[in-house]
Design a protein around this motif. Structure first.
Motif, mmCIF file in Angstrom:
data_model
loop_
_atom_site.group_PDB
_atom_site.id
_atom_site.type_symbol
_atom_site.label_atom_id
_atom_site.label_comp_id
_atom_site.label_asym_id
_atom_site.label_seq_id
_atom_site.Cartn_x
_atom_site.Cartn_y
_atom_site.Cartn_z
ATOM 1 N N ARG A 14 0.906 -1.299 -0.211
ATOM 2 C CA ARG A 14 0.180 -0.005 0.106
ATOM 3 C C ARG A 14 0.775 1.259 0.094
ATOM 4 N NH1 ARG A 14 -0.086 -1.922 5.261
ATOM 5 N NH2 ARG A 14 0.528 -0.298 6.922
ATOM 6 N N PHE A 15 0.370 2.426 -0.408
ATOM 7 C CA PHE A 15 1.184 3.528 -0.489
ATOM 8 C C PHE A 15 1.327 4.165 1.048
ATOM 9 C CE2 PHE A 15 -0.351 3.631 -4.857
ATOM 10 C CZ PHE A 15 0.816 3.372 -5.561
ATOM 11 N N TRP A 48 2.744 9.481 0.169
ATOM 12 C CA TRP A 48 1.954 9.519 -1.028
ATOM 13 C C TRP A 48 0.806 10.479 -0.832
ATOM 14 C CZ3 TRP A 48 -2.999 7.942 -2.800
ATOM 15 C CH2 TRP A 48 -2.971 7.704 -4.456
ATOM 16 N N LYS A 49 0.610 11.589 -1.808
ATOM 17 C CA LYS A 49 -0.220 12.571 -1.659
ATOM 18 C C LYS A 49 -1.513 12.020 -2.446
ATOM 19 C CE LYS A 49 2.285 15.111 0.859
ATOM 20 N NZ LYS A 49 2.275 15.168 2.265
ATOM 21 N N ARG A 50 -2.548 11.823 -1.560
ATOM 22 C CA ARG A 50 -3.812 11.312 -2.413
ATOM 23 C C ARG A 50 -4.635 12.324 -3.060
ATOM 24 N NH1 ARG A 50 -7.004 7.448 0.352
ATOM 25 N NH2 ARG A 50 -5.197 6.601 1.161
ATOM 26 N N ASP A 51 -4.285 13.526 -2.606
ATOM 27 C CA ASP A 51 -5.177 14.676 -2.972
ATOM 28 C C ASP A 51 -4.679 15.442 -4.365
ATOM 29 O OD1 ASP A 51 -3.037 15.605 -1.977
ATOM 30 O OD2 ASP A 51 -3.466 17.581 -1.041
ATOM 31 N N THR A 61 -2.701 11.161 -9.764
ATOM 32 C CA THR A 61 -1.547 10.293 -9.975
ATOM 33 C C THR A 61 -1.769 9.449 -11.271
ATOM 34 O OG1 THR A 61 -0.542 8.248 -8.834
ATOM 35 C CG2 THR A 61 -3.140 8.439 -8.675
ATOM 36 N N ALA A 67 -8.610 8.449 -7.143
ATOM 37 C CA ALA A 67 -7.381 8.330 -6.371
ATOM 38 C C ALA A 67 -7.826 7.398 -5.134
ATOM 39 C CB ALA A 67 -6.744 9.544 -6.183
ATOM 40 N N ALA A 68 -8.797 7.713 -4.457
ATOM 41 C CA ALA A 68 -9.118 7.260 -3.129
ATOM 42 C C ALA A 68 -9.302 5.859 -3.342
ATOM 43 C CB ALA A 68 -10.235 7.977 -2.649
ATOM 44 N N TYR A 84 -8.460 4.040 -5.841
ATOM 45 C CA TYR A 84 -7.092 3.046 -6.373
ATOM 46 C C TYR A 84 -6.406 2.571 -5.026
ATOM 47 C CZ TYR A 84 -2.526 3.070 -8.139
ATOM 48 O OH TYR A 84 -1.237 2.678 -8.776
ATOM 49 N N ALA A 85 -6.041 3.730 -4.266
ATOM 50 C CA ALA A 85 -5.263 3.341 -2.798
ATOM 51 C C ALA A 85 -6.044 2.629 -2.108
ATOM 52 C CB ALA A 85 -5.034 4.943 -2.265
ATOM 53 N N ASP A 86 -6.995 2.606 -1.773
ATOM 54 C CA ASP A 86 -7.946 2.034 -0.674
ATOM 55 C C ASP A 86 -8.736 0.921 -1.155
ATOM 56 O OD1 ASP A 86 -7.042 4.080 0.978
ATOM 57 O OD2 ASP A 86 -8.749 5.109 0.654
#
Length: 213
Positions: A43-44, A48-51, A54, A149-150, A152-154
């Motif tokens: 995981r990032f 890593w800036k989710r705002d 990417t 992006a959220a 993607y990351a979560d």
């Protein structure tokens, strides 16, 4: 097939990727402080800036072209991120072209409105061969922001692998002139079954001049 290719039997817009029934691999390039923890933990990290938007690339060779075989400053680590296909396809369905083009949009104003609302953006750039020479068809870059992006990351990530050593090894083999050995180390990529009807808003018809740079 003779669709948006402008008369060619090969589509101008292709998504070439390492994919399976459930997952697709995309690549990014980061400085080691982000790329290495991401691969280690799957995981990032907090850095890593989710705002921020990417950008992910399904094509390994296009990523190598972009990051200079993981040698450019700030792009020294290349994570291969395996994500859920359902998430990847959601992003494509909800994406907007990053540049205005006649055809997908009625006019520049409607494109601008859609761009502000869309959680994802698409840009098409010439695909590259092993020697980084441009190929006739264009390769996908997918930008994720906000909700995309959220997710993607979560939600979408199934695993992350650091492929930086592979990138360096391939580059060393190319420098040594062993092209066959270098090619043998490439990921097993093939054309992704892009739903061209669902993605019609991302495919530019007409001459090459209509494609985003």
């Amino acid at each position: 097939m003779n669709d948006e290719s402008g008369g060619s039997t090969e589509p101008r817009y292709q998504v070439t990727a390492d994919w399976s029934e459930d997952a697709v691999t995309v690549y990014q390039a980061y400085r080691p402080e982000i790329g290495r923890p991401a691969a280690r933990d799957g995981r990032f990290p907090a850095a890593w800036k989710r705002d921020r938007m990417t950008w992910v690339k399904p094509s390994f060779l296009w990523m190598m072209y972009r990051c200079g075989w993981a040698t450019k400053e700030g792009q020294e680590t290349v994570p291969a991120v395996r994500i859920r296909r359902e998430g990847f396809e959601w992003a494509l369905r909800n994406a907007c072209l990053s540049h205005y083009a006649r055809g997908p949009h009625e006019d520049r104003a409607s494109w601008s409105r859609q761009l502000r609302r869309a959680p994802a953006r698409v840009q098409w750039d010439p695909e590259r061969d092993l020697r980084m020479r441009p190929l006739p068809h264009r390769s996908l870059q997918l930008g994720l922001a906000g909700e995309a992006a959220a997710r993607y990351a979560d939600e979408w990530i199934l695993g992350i692998e650091d492929v930086t050593p592979r990138a360096h090894r391939i580059k060393a083999l190319l420098t040594a002139g062993d092209v066959d050995a270098a090619r043998a180390l490439l990921p097993p990529e093939r054309e992704y079954p892009l739903d061209r009807e669902a993605c019609a808003h991302l495919l530019i018809r007409g001459g090459p001049g209509g494609a985003p740079r």
